[in-house]
Design an enzyme around this catalytic site. Structure first.
Site, PDB file in Angstrom:
ATOM      1  N   ASP A   1      34.385  22.338  68.442  1.00 56.55           N
ATOM      2  CA  ASP A   1      33.795  21.851  69.687  1.00 56.55           C
ATOM      3  C   ASP A   1      32.666  20.890  69.304  1.00 56.55           C
ATOM      4  O   ASP A   1      31.685  21.290  68.678  1.00 56.55           O
ATOM      5  CB  ASP A   1      33.259  23.054  70.472  1.00 56.55           C
ATOM      6  CG  ASP A   1      32.531  22.630  71.742  1.00 56.55           C
ATOM      7  OD1 ASP A   1      32.351  21.413  71.966  1.00 56.55           O
ATOM      8  OD2 ASP A   1      32.130  23.530  72.503  1.00 56.55           O
TER       9      ASP A   1
ATOM     10  N   ASP B   1      36.218   9.794  73.307  1.00 48.06           N
ATOM     11  CA  ASP B   1      37.240   9.611  74.347  1.00 48.06           C
ATOM     12  C   ASP B   1      37.480  10.998  74.943  1.00 48.06           C
ATOM     13  O   ASP B   1      38.523  11.605  74.731  1.00 48.06           O
ATOM     14  CB  ASP B   1      38.510   9.025  73.704  1.00 48.06           C
ATOM     15  CG  ASP B   1      39.584   8.698  74.717  1.00 48.06           C
ATOM     16  OD1 ASP B   1      39.245   8.369  75.870  1.00 48.06           O
ATOM     17  OD2 ASP B   1      40.774   8.785  74.366  1.00 48.06           O
TER      18      ASP B   1
ATOM     19  N   CYS C   1      40.220   7.276  80.676  1.00 46.71           N
ATOM     20  CA  CYS C   1      41.360   6.673  81.370  1.00 46.71           C
ATOM     21  C   CYS C   1      41.241   7.039  82.848  1.00 46.71           C
ATOM     22  O   CYS C   1      42.204   7.441  83.481  1.00 46.71           O
ATOM     23  CB  CYS C   1      42.697   7.069  80.755  1.00 46.71           C
ATOM     24  SG  CYS C   1      42.861   8.797  80.399  1.00 46.71           S
TER      25      CYS C   1
HETATM   26  C1  LIG Z   1      41.468  11.957  76.405  1.00 50.23           C
HETATM   27  S1  LIG Z   1      41.837  13.061  75.122  1.00 50.23           S
HETATM   28  C2  LIG Z   1      41.643  12.083  73.694  1.00 50.23           C
HETATM   29  C3  LIG Z   1      42.876  11.399  73.338  1.00 50.23           C
HETATM   30  C4  LIG Z   1      42.803  10.704  71.981  1.00 50.23           C
HETATM   31  N1  LIG Z   1      41.863   9.602  72.031  1.00 50.23           N
HETATM   32  C5  LIG Z   1      44.166  10.219  71.576  1.00 50.23           C
HETATM   33  O1  LIG Z   1      44.398   9.019  71.617  1.00 50.23           O
HETATM   34  O2  LIG Z   1      45.012  11.048  71.273  1.00 50.23           O
HETATM   35  C6  LIG Z   1      40.426  14.090  75.089  1.00 50.23           C
HETATM   36  C7  LIG Z   1      40.398  15.004  73.908  1.00 50.23           C
HETATM   37  O3  LIG Z   1      39.092  15.571  73.818  1.00 50.23           O
HETATM   38  C8  LIG Z   1      39.239  16.891  73.354  1.00 50.23           C
HETATM   39  N2  LIG Z   1      38.007  17.616  73.705  1.00 50.23           N
HETATM   40  C9  LIG Z   1      37.598  18.049  74.913  1.00 50.23           C
HETATM   41  N3  LIG Z   1      36.412  18.672  74.821  1.00 50.23           N
HETATM   42  C10 LIG Z   1      36.070  18.635  73.511  1.00 50.23           C
HETATM   43  C11 LIG Z   1      34.969  19.138  72.769  1.00 50.23           C
HETATM   44  N4  LIG Z   1      33.964  19.783  73.372  1.00 50.23           N
HETATM   45  N5  LIG Z   1      34.949  18.942  71.438  1.00 50.23           N
HETATM   46  C12 LIG Z   1      35.951  18.289  70.818  1.00 50.23           C
HETATM   47  N6  LIG Z   1      37.023  17.773  71.466  1.00 50.23           N
HETATM   48  C13 LIG Z   1      37.081  17.967  72.784  1.00 50.23           C
HETATM   49  C14 LIG Z   1      40.459  17.389  74.076  1.00 50.23           C
HETATM   50  O4  LIG Z   1      41.008  18.486  73.411  1.00 50.23           O
HETATM   51  C15 LIG Z   1      41.353  16.168  74.011  1.00 50.23           C
HETATM   52  O5  LIG Z   1      42.140  16.201  72.865  1.00 50.23           O
END
Ligand SMILES: C[S@@+](CC[C@H](N)C(=O)[O-])C[C@H]1O[C@@H](n2cnc3c(N)ncnc32)[C@H](O)[C@@H]1O
Length: 219
Positions: free
Chosen positions: A16, A36, A94
Site C-alpha cells: 500500500d 495513476d 481516466c
Molecule cells: C488505474 S489503476 C493503474 C493502472 C496502471 N497504470 C496500468 O496501466 O496498468 C490503479 C491501480 O492503483 C492500485 N492502488 C490503489 N490503491 C493503492 C494503494 N494504496 N497503494 C498502491 N496501489 C494502489 C490499484 O490496485 C490499481 O492497480
C-alpha cells in the site's frame, strides 16, 4: 508488465503506497513518481455498455463516491510529495470529472506538503505542449494553471477520457530552476458543479452518456 516494457531498473513492490515510509533509505533516491491511482473510470468508453441495463445511481450517490475517491487521490499525491528527493510527480486519472481532476490538483497545490516541497505545476510547455485540450480554468484558483493540465475527451479526441497533471519541485531561490508561477493561493473551491460546467466540460459527451453498472473503481 515492467519486463514487457523493457524496464531494467525497476523493482516491483506489492504494498500500500500510503503505508510506505518516505524516509525509508530505500526511497532516498526516488526522483520521479507516476501516480495513476484508482478513480471512477468515468472516461472509459466500453463499447459493450449498451448491452447492460443501466443501473440506477442517484446524483447524490455518484457525488458521494467521487468525493471519497478524490479524498483518496489527494492523499496519494500528498504522500508522494513527502519523498525527500522527488522532483516530479505525474498524477493521472481516466476520469472526466473535475472532482477527481482539477479539484484534486487544486487541493494538492494548496496542501502543506506542496507548500513545504515546494511543489507547483510544471509549465505547459513541459506537459504535452501540442495537445490542444487542457484543464478546466473555472475549477482552478489560478485559471492560468489550466494550461498546464491535459484532458482527453471521449468522443472528441479519438481517445477515452483521461487527465494528466505534473507537479514539480520548484527552486526556492527563484533561480533558473524556478517555475514561472508559484502555488501560494488558498483554495476557493468552485464546486457548485464539480463535474465541470465550463466550456470544455459542457461539450463532454461522457457527462451525458447513459449510466453504467456501478464499479468500485477502475482497478
Ligand atoms: C488505474 S489503476 C493503474 C493502472 C496502471 N497504470 C496500468 O496501466 O496498468 C490503479 C491501480 O492503483 C492500485 N492502488 C490503489 N490503491 C493503492 C494503494 N494504496 N497503494 C498502491 N496501489 C494502489 C490499484 O490496485 C490499481 O492497480
Amino acid at each position: 508488465m515492467l519486463e514487457r516494457a523493457g524496464c531494467k531498473n525497476t523493482e516491483a513492490m506489492n504494498a500500500d503506497f500510503l503505508t510506505t515510509d518516505p524516509q525509508d533509505p530505500r526511497f532516498s533516491k526516488v526522483t520521479h513518481i507516476l501516480l495513476d491511482p484508482s478513480c471512477s473510470g468515468s472516461g472509459i468508453i466500453n463499447r459493450l455498455d449498451y448491452l447492460l441495463e443501466p443501473e440506477e445511481e442517484t446524483d447524490d450517490s455518484q457525488e458521494e463516491r467521487l468525493i471519497k475517491l478524490s479524498a483518496f487521490q489527494l492523499m496519494m499525491i500528498r504522500h508522494a510529495m513527502k519523498f525527500p528527493s522527488v522532483q516530479k510527480i505525474v498524477y493521472s486519472t481516466c476520469s472526466i470529472h473535475a472532482t477527481e481532476n482539477e479539484n484534486v490538483v487544486q487541493q494538492a497545490l494548496s496542501s502543506a506538503e506542496a507548500q513545504t516541497g515546494p511543489f507547483t505545476l510544471a509549465s505547459p510547455h513541459e506537459v504535452l505542449p501540442t495537445w490542444r485540450r487542457r484543464g478546466l480554468p473555472e475549477m482552478l484558483a489560478n485559471p492560468a494553471d489550466a494550461a498546464a493540465l491535459v484532458r482527453c475527451s471521449p468522443g472528441e479526441d479519438a481517445t477515452n477520457g483521461f487527465f494528466v497533471s505534473c507537479f514539480v519541485r520548484c527552486d526556492n531561490s527563484g533561480g533558473p530552476g524556478a517555475p514561472e508561477h508559484k502555488n501560494v493561493q488558498e483554495t476557493p473551491m468552485k464546486r457548485k458543479n464539480p463535474e465541470g460546467d465550463g466550456d470544455n466540460a459542457s461539450k463532454e459527451p461522457g457527462n451525458k452518456r447513459k449510466k453504467r453498472k456501478k464499479k468500485s473503481g477502475n482497478e
